[in-house]
Design an enzyme around this catalytic site. Structure first.
Site, short mmCIF file in Angstrom:
data_model
loop_
_atom_site.label_atom_id
_atom_site.label_comp_id
_atom_site.label_asym_id
_atom_site.label_seq_id
_atom_site.Cartn_x
_atom_site.Cartn_y
_atom_site.Cartn_z
N ASP A 196 0.79 -1.23 0.00
CA ASP A 196 0.00 0.00 0.00
C ASP A 196 0.82 1.28 0.00
OD1 ASP A 196 0.76 -0.91 2.61
OD2 ASP A 196 -0.59 0.55 3.51
N GLU A 226 -0.69 -1.96 5.08
CA GLU A 226 0.21 -1.97 6.25
C GLU A 226 0.08 -0.66 7.02
OE1 GLU A 226 3.04 -1.27 9.03
OE2 GLU A 226 3.18 -0.12 7.20
ZN LIG Z 1 5.15 3.67 6.47
ZN LIG Z 2 6.39 1.01 5.47
#
Ligand SMILES: [Zn+2]
Ligand SMILES: [Zn+2]
Length: 386
Positions: free
Chosen positions: A76, A133
């Protein structure tokens, strides 16, 4: 191994820059996920899609080996407007690969192709491409959707690039490595009134101010001085006019620890202290205590295994055996709560021009791509032995 990956570098640098041009926010990595799935299938992996939406696992089984290894990359981007002007700068307004997850994805894909074509191993390899994440934590969603039941792993590894360390330098650490991160919102409800007549109001501004000061005593007076803890009040919102006592105030806290017991202590003390303070000012309080990412704890045997792989690959001068813990957090911690493993850093370059992650001028350093990929490929070869 390093030479073999260097010869593939041009293709994967182009792929990395393509990902950088087309960043996607957490749980919206549709194009990225399609691209990864197509490549993995092309190289002979069995691709399992739709785990946490855009998340996917590429599986490769060889020989009769019973060991199962997981390697994880995040996919991401961040809601940041890129300030770089090079050809591969983001084409999506307000979205940017400012943490190098484009690089992590490209590293794992470069390794995936090399492993499929040239690495001799026996066992089960699970390549885990994880969404979100940064937010809201794709690792936990994948686990909740049965990641480790469907794809059991004896060990799982992940790497993150890190500006400030020399390019291609490996940093390992066993034990607590990244902090837990909890989000706390404190809402105070009092009785508003005229600024000229404070005795007829219950002032939430004074109460909230006192709470902010009292919170400072938790780290200094309650936590063992040899432990690490952070309580940051990042937002304090109340009132609009100088002559009006508002009825409501809101505080937003970021709370971090490097030890599970310290994390519990922080929650217990914050709750007790905030309640007592509110009571003393005769205002109502609600505490929304959201536990976010846990402490990231690297297991000793797996960390040592990863060190030996790096030692064989790059030699002792290009690695730190036991680096410092960080107060940042990382959702791979959740995977390590379910499976032994290790999370390591790969230097993105130091000195002038090196820009920290989450900065609008950051870029992943393509020069470290072959090193990262060769590390994964060698780790697979050494872990999944005959
Ligand atoms: Zn980051
Ligand atoms: Zn990262």
């Amino acid at each position: 191994m390093l030479q073999a990956l260097q010869s593939r570098a041009a293709t994967f640098v182009a792929l990395r820059r393509d990902l950088h041009r087309h960043p996607e926010l957490g749980l919206q990595e549709f194009r990225t996920s399609d691209l990864i799935a197509a490549r993995l299938a092309e190289w002979g992996y069995t691709v399992h899609r739709g785990i946490a939406g855009t998340g996917l696992v590429g599986q490769l089984l060889r020989g009769t080996g019973t060991r199962r290894l997981g390697l994880r990359a995040d996919m991401d981007a961040l809601p940041i407007q890129e300030e770089n002007h090079f050809a591969h700068a983001s084409r999506h307004t307000g979205v940017m690969h400012a943490c190098g997850h484009d690089g992590h994805t490209a590293i794992l894909l470069a390794a995936a192709q090399h492993i499929a074509e040239s690495v001799d191993f026996s066992g089960t390899l699970n390549l885990i491409f994880q969404p979100a994440e940064e937010h809201p934590g794709g690792a936990k969603i994948m686990i909740d959707e049965g990641l480790f039941e469907r794809f059991p792993c004896d060990a799982v590894f992940a790497l993150h690039n890190m500006p400030g360390h020399p390019a291609g330098h490996f940093v390992f650490r066993e034990g607590a490595t990244m902090a837990s991160s909890d989000d706390v919102t404190i809402t105070l409800n009092g009785q508003g009134g005229h600024g000229a007549m404070p005795h007829k109001a219950h002032d939430v501004v004074v109460a909230a101010s006192s709470i902010v000061m009292a919170l400072q005593t938790i780290v200094s007076r309650n936590v063992d001085p040899l432990q690490t803890a952070v309580i940051t009040v990042g937002a304090f919102n109340a009132g609009q006019a100088n002559n009006v006592i508002p009825a409501r105030a809101k505080l937003a806290l970021s709370v971090r620890a490097l030890d599970r017991d310290v994390r519990d202590l922080l929650e217990q003390r914050i709750r007790a202290l905030v309640k007592a303070q509110a009571e003393s000012f005769d205002v109502q309080v609600t505490i929304d205590y959201k536990r976010d990412y846990p402490v990231l704890v690297n297991t000793a045997p797996e960390t040592e295994f990863a060190r030996q792989v790096a030692l064989e690959l790059v030699g002792p001068a290009q690695m730190t055996l036991q680096g410092q813990a960080l107060t940042g957090s990382e959702d791979f911690a959740t995977m390590l709560e379910h499976c032994p493993g290790s999370y390591l850093l790969l230097g993105n370059g130091a000195g002038e021009g090196s820009c920290m992650v989450h900065n609008p001028c950051y870029d992943f350093n393509d020069a470290i791509l072959p090193t990262g990929a060769a590390f994964w490929a060698l780790l697979v070869q050494r872990y999944l032995t005959h």
